[in-house]
Design an enzyme around this catalytic site. Structure first.
Site, PDB file in Angstrom:
ATOM      1  N   HIS A 203      65.466  79.625  47.118  1.00 51.87           N
ATOM      2  CA  HIS A 203      65.658  80.625  48.174  1.00 51.87           C
ATOM      3  C   HIS A 203      67.099  81.010  48.446  1.00 51.87           C
ATOM      4  O   HIS A 203      67.359  81.932  49.213  1.00 51.87           O
ATOM      5  CB  HIS A 203      65.016  80.158  49.484  1.00 51.87           C
ATOM      6  CG  HIS A 203      65.869  79.176  50.248  1.00 51.87           C
ATOM      7  ND1 HIS A 203      66.137  77.917  49.774  1.00 51.87           N
ATOM      8  CD2 HIS A 203      66.528  79.290  51.429  1.00 51.87           C
ATOM      9  CE1 HIS A 203      66.911  77.289  50.648  1.00 51.87           C
ATOM     10  NE2 HIS A 203      67.173  78.096  51.652  1.00 51.87           N
TER      11      HIS A 203
HETATM   12  N1  UDP Z   1      60.381  73.095  53.714  1.00 51.96           N
HETATM   13  C1  UDP Z   1      59.143  73.244  54.335  1.00 51.96           C
HETATM   14  N2  UDP Z   1      58.232  74.119  53.787  1.00 51.96           N
HETATM   15  C2  UDP Z   1      58.489  74.843  52.657  1.00 51.96           C
HETATM   16  C3  UDP Z   1      59.748  74.669  52.025  1.00 51.96           C
HETATM   17  C4  UDP Z   1      60.678  73.796  52.593  1.00 51.96           C
HETATM   18  O1  UDP Z   1      58.878  72.599  55.337  1.00 51.96           O
HETATM   19  O2  UDP Z   1      57.632  75.614  52.230  1.00 51.96           O
HETATM   20  C5  UDP Z   1      61.349  72.161  54.308  1.00 51.96           C
HETATM   21  C6  UDP Z   1      61.992  71.198  53.356  1.00 51.96           C
HETATM   22  O3  UDP Z   1      61.185  70.064  53.150  1.00 51.96           O
HETATM   23  C7  UDP Z   1      63.289  70.888  54.055  1.00 51.96           C
HETATM   24  C8  UDP Z   1      63.640  72.168  54.745  1.00 51.96           C
HETATM   25  O4  UDP Z   1      62.421  72.923  54.803  1.00 51.96           O
HETATM   26  O5  UDP Z   1      63.105  69.911  55.042  1.00 51.96           O
HETATM   27  C9  UDP Z   1      64.691  72.866  53.959  1.00 51.96           C
HETATM   28  O6  UDP Z   1      64.851  74.126  54.430  1.00 51.96           O
HETATM   29  P1  UDP Z   1      65.557  75.265  53.570  1.00 51.96           P
HETATM   30  O7  UDP Z   1      65.401  74.970  52.133  1.00 51.96           O
HETATM   31  O8  UDP Z   1      65.052  76.545  54.129  1.00 51.96           O
HETATM   32  O9  UDP Z   1      67.056  75.188  54.045  1.00 51.96           O
HETATM   33  P2  UDP Z   1      68.337  74.376  53.597  1.00 51.96           P
HETATM   34  O10 UDP Z   1      68.023  72.921  53.696  1.00 51.96           O
HETATM   35  O11 UDP Z   1      68.711  74.813  52.227  1.00 51.96           O
HETATM   36  O12 UDP Z   1      69.356  74.790  54.608  1.00 51.96           O
END
Ligand code: UDP
Length: 350
Positions: A203
């Site tokens: 993403h």
């Molecule tokens: N996550 C979730 N559902 C999904 C995909 C990711 O709950 O369909 C969770 C994942 O396990 C993690 C968090 O969302 O805890 C990560 O969010 P994201 O990848 O949007 O953001 P980043 O961590 O890169 O800031």
């Protein structure tokens, strides 16, 4: 009585706030008011997170979404300021590196309200990432910096934070608190789960907004998925781009984004994680799974240094070679993130 306003808006912030709000609620001397900016891509999904993780209902829902960076951050700044003037909190608590984070910190600071930044000190050293800009600016105007790792503290020291009037606290990582708390509460997603599979997410703008990078990543994953199923809960941003173009995805099991408890289920069961998410890199480690990170740099370098994670970028042959040939460290019994003490540390410090 200490009054805290917590600003959240995006998926990872719900997960982090779930752990800290539970701890804050144990302190009779602290009242927490939750402000949801509405930044998350899907209101339904946002509700699922609140229900599943029993996060207290937000006191304010600002409903700001679907806008460019400028309009989104600007509207948040304006509306958060209105809430702060009305509520007069002692602290504003912000998490991570989103537009909600910088808007909350900036609104508070201009009103002379103290700012606490959870997940402070992280750096990718890539100023093209909107997240990097948000986290650097938020750190600089925060009164307390809750750092998840030693690396985060070193980053701040290198930037001269010893000479800045800010309190730096090594708190441990709040996401590990959440992972530990929810690991036994897993929920099976509404799809067939193969015995052996890879869990993937894509993403980050640097991948989704560059057709060459996205195409190479999908080609590599699509090839690997001929032998080992790959489940890809797909962020709507990526889904929209894939839909309008001819990428190779026929072997991938693409599903809608899922709630955190379904993610926990898949983290518990999967063979390996492939991701460009920040949070998921750590969750792979918390759930004792090897991780390949489809980025050129990461904020979580201790995972790379310890060989739990390999940076594969968007390089097709590197993704394939690493998957088939790399020997990952499987001694997960090391303490890199505090082992679940972050919420206690942060609440006590506040
Ligand atoms: N996550 C979730 N559902 C999904 C995909 C990711 O709950 O369909 C969770 C994942 O396990 C993690 C968090 O969302 O805890 C990560 O969010 P994201 O990848 O949007 O953001 P980043 O961590 O890169 O800031």
């Amino acid at each position: 009585m200490i009054k805290i306003i917590t600003i959240i808006g995006a998926r990872p912030q719900f997960i982090k706030a779930s752990a800290l709000s539970r701890e804050i609620a144990k302190h009779n001397s602290i009242t927490e008011i939750i402000v949801h900016t509405g930044q998350h891509f899907d209101a339904n999904m946002s509700d699922i997170f609140f229900e599943q993780m029993e996060i207290p209902k937000p006191h304010y829902n600002l409903d700001i979404n679907g806008l460019g960076h400028g309009a989104m951050t600007g509207q948040m700044l304006q509306k958060i300021e209105e809430v702060l003037i009305k509520e007069k909190p002692d602290w504003v608590l912000v998490y991570g590196d989103t537009n909600s984070t910088i808007a909350g910190a900036l609104a508070a600071k201009k009103l002379h309200i103290k700012v606490a930044h959870v997940e402070a000190g992280l750096r990718s050293f890539n100023m093209d990432m909107p997240e990097e800009v948000n986290r650097i600016l938020t750190d600089r105007i925060s009164d307390v910096l809750f750092c998840p790792t030693d690396t985060a503290i070193t980053n701040l020291k290198k930037e001269g934070y010893d000479n800045i009037d800010t309190r730096i606290v090594k708190s441990g990582d709040i996401m590990q608190d959440a992972a530990i708390f929810y690991s036994k509460k897993e929920q099976k997603p509404n799809i067939e789960i193969p015995k052996e599979f890879i869990l993937a997410t894509i993403h980050r703008a640097e991948n989704t907004d560059d057709p060459k990078r996205l195409g190479d990543i999908l080609d590599a994953l699509n090839g690997i998925a001929k032998q080992t199923p790959i489940i890809l809960p797909l962020h709507p941003r990526t889904a929209k781009i894939i839909k309008n173009t001819e990428f190779n995805t026929q072997n991938l099991t693409i599903i809608e984004p899922v709630g955190y408890l379904e993610m926990v289920y898949m983290l518990n069961k999967c063979k390996l994680v492939m991701t460009d998410s920040g949070g998921l890199q750590k969750e792979a480690f918390f759930f004792a799974k090897p991780c390949m990170t489809m980025r050129d740099e990461t904020e979580w370098i201790e995972l790379i240094e310890n060989n739990f994670n390999v940076l594969v970028g968007a390089n097709k042959s590197k993704i394939i070679n690493t998957y088939y040939n790399h020997n990952f460290n499987n001694e997960y019994n090391v303490d890199l993130y505090g082992n679940g003490i972050a919420a206690k540390n942060i609440a006590n410090n506040l």
